[in-house]
Design a protein around this motif. Structure first.
Motif, short mmCIF file in Angstrom:
data_model
loop_
_atom_site.label_atom_id
_atom_site.label_comp_id
_atom_site.label_asym_id
_atom_site.label_seq_id
_atom_site.Cartn_x
_atom_site.Cartn_y
_atom_site.Cartn_z
N ARG A 1 0.82 -1.22 0.00
CA ARG A 1 0.00 0.00 0.00
C ARG A 1 0.86 1.27 0.00
N PRO B 1 -6.03 9.77 0.40
CA PRO B 1 -6.15 10.29 1.78
C PRO B 1 -4.75 10.65 2.27
N VAL C 1 -7.78 5.31 9.56
CA VAL C 1 -7.87 3.87 9.28
C VAL C 1 -6.45 3.35 9.21
N LYS D 1 -4.06 0.17 8.24
CA LYS D 1 -4.15 -1.03 7.40
C LYS D 1 -2.79 -1.69 7.34
N ASP E 1 -10.17 -6.85 1.05
CA ASP E 1 -11.57 -6.85 1.50
C ASP E 1 -11.71 -6.40 2.96
N GLY E 2 -10.97 -5.37 3.34
CA GLY E 2 -11.13 -4.82 4.68
C GLY E 2 -10.45 -5.65 5.77
N GLN F 1 -7.38 -4.47 9.08
CA GLN F 1 -7.63 -3.03 9.20
C GLN F 1 -8.30 -2.72 10.53
N GLU G 1 -4.22 6.01 7.41
CA GLU G 1 -4.85 6.98 6.50
C GLU G 1 -5.89 7.80 7.23
N LYS G 2 -5.98 9.03 6.85
CA LYS G 2 -7.07 9.86 7.38
C LYS G 2 -8.37 9.26 6.87
N PHE G 3 -9.37 9.22 7.74
CA PHE G 3 -10.67 8.65 7.35
C PHE G 3 -11.35 9.60 6.38
N VAL G 4 -11.72 9.08 5.21
CA VAL G 4 -12.30 9.93 4.17
C VAL G 4 -13.81 10.02 4.36
N GLU H 1 -18.69 5.03 -2.70
CA GLU H 1 -17.51 4.40 -3.27
C GLU H 1 -17.78 4.11 -4.74
N HIS I 1 -20.79 -1.81 -0.31
CA HIS I 1 -20.20 -2.94 0.42
C HIS I 1 -20.99 -3.23 1.68
N ASN J 1 -8.45 5.05 -3.47
CA ASN J 1 -8.22 4.11 -2.38
C ASN J 1 -7.16 3.08 -2.80
#
Ligand code: AMP
Length: 372
Positions: free
Chosen positions: A95, A110, A133, A135, A142-143, A146, A170-173, A178, A201, A255
């Motif tokens: 990432r 982000p 968030v 990660k 698929d999350g 995280q 990451e800053k939460f967007v 989506e 999702h 993302n």
């Protein structure tokens, strides 16, 4: 032409289904021990002993999942054309590398920082401002791997729950929705962009994709095309690439990307003039790209965990049922249904009508349905 596919899941199956009319044959290389493609030849090779055998049977190589050791892709590239290139894999598996490349190409992301301890996670959360968030930098999908930190004090628990030595924070967007864009680049550098999809999702798994994304301003589609074009050209990419984005009040924020055909593009099988699968095969084989125009308004409903009442769905004149021949298991992708309509109103009605036969499906929520 014999196409070798690394991976043997439902994406490989759908690539083969699209490739047979173009007289391609397929050999799948499976490292998981549980292939589900159910078509073509499958070589199961958990210990990497039969790679040479696989290569001797194919003319070109592509893949249908990105969690493949880059060294394997690089080794293959020394003896057979591999599309997309191993560098695309490398970027997607990390990432930090992915977000760095996005930044270099002017693709908004982000704000992010790297953390390599609970303490540095806490500092990153403070610096970026919560919520953030966290990660795992590698191996997440698929999350999974995280955690959301509501305050910097959540750092210790988040670090322990993720259990990975290097995290991206990451800053939460604050997004409206989506979306994703799927594009394809040919061997000659020709480009084609599908209309963007709006994706919903549930429990980290894609449930509904609507395309073209409703109420999407033209400049947003143009921005997404500019971003994915920059990636395709930078990577000298051949094949289908997917870019997942958040739509916010200030425009698109990227993302992640997937170097392959994508679940949010399954609608293209009946919903576009040429499916993402056929276009990937065309690109990888060196053929001209096919027309990516939509045939109307589409919604893809994923069949997750249990099949529901397939017989009733098959009775619906506007539903196209695709089953992957997999056993039921919570959270498993078993198939999808593509719904086609002539208007968004008709689409909503048809999707709700179909979804009643999928009892495990979450309620249909989208920008087309009133928010509860
Ligand atoms: P990912 O594995 O990165 O695709 O993340 C899985 C899901 O978590 C995404 O589809 C979003 O719903 C959510 N998510 C990921 N990153 C962020 C972020 N920076 N801000 C808000 N939500 C996020």
């Amino acid at each position: 032409m014999r196409i070798g596919v690394l991976g043997a899941g439902q994406l490989g199956r759908m690539l083969a289904l699209a490739g047979y009319p173009l007289a391609k044959t397929f050999v799948f290389y499976d490292m998981s021990g549980s292939p589900s493609a159910g078509l073509g030849e499958v070589i199961i090779d958990r210990d990497g002993q039969y790679l040479d055998d696989f290569l001797s049977r194919v003319d070109r190589v592509t893949y249908e999942f990105e969690h493949l050791p880059v060294e394997v892709a690089e080794k293959i590239a020394t003896c057979k054309p591999v599309h997309p290139c191993p560098r695309a894999l490398q970027v997607c598996q990390n990432r930090e590398a992915e977000k760095t490349l996005f930044g270099q190409l002017g693709i908004p992301t982000p704000e992010w920082q790297i953390a390599d301890s609970a303490e540095s996670l806490r500092e990153a959360a403070e610096a970026l401002g919560c919520p953030v968030v966290a990660k795992s930098n590698t191996e997440g999908y698929d999350g999974k791997g995280q955690a959301v930190l509501r305050t910097p004090e959540d750092a210790e628990a988040a670090w322990n729950s993720i259990g990975h030595p290097r995290l991206i924070v990451e800053k939460f967007v604050d997004f409206h929705r989506e979306v994703s864009i799927i594009a394809v680049r040919g061997e000659d550098g020709a480009l084609a962009f599908y209309p963007m999809a709006e994706n919903t999702h549930h429990e980290g798994i894609l449930r509904y994709s609507i395309a073209p994304a409703p109420k999407l301003e033209m400049h947003v589609q143009e921005d997404a095309e500019r971003y994915i074009k920059a990636l395709l050209n930078e990577l000298n990419y051949v094949g289908v690439l997917t870019l997942e984005l958040f739509e916010t009040a200030d425009g698109l924020v990227a993302n992640e990307m997937a170097p392959r055909v994508h679940n949010s593009g399954h609608w293209t099988i009946e919903g576009a003039m040429t499916s993402q699968f056929e276009n990937h095969i065309r690109a990888v084989s060196g053929h001209p790209l096919g027309n990516v125009a939509p045939r109307g308004f589409s919604c893809m409903i994923n069949i997750i965990g249990e099949h529901g009442d397939v017989e009733r769905m098959l009775e619906l004149p506007y539903a196209h049922v695709h089953l992957y021949n997999k056993g039921e298991r919570p959270g498993r992708k078993l198939g999808h249904v593509n719904i086609l309509a002539d208007s968004y109103d008709e689409l909503v009605w048809r999707v709700k009508n179909c979804a009643q036969f999928l009892p495990g499906s979450p309620e249909f929520k989208s920008s087309l349905t009133p928010r509860g």
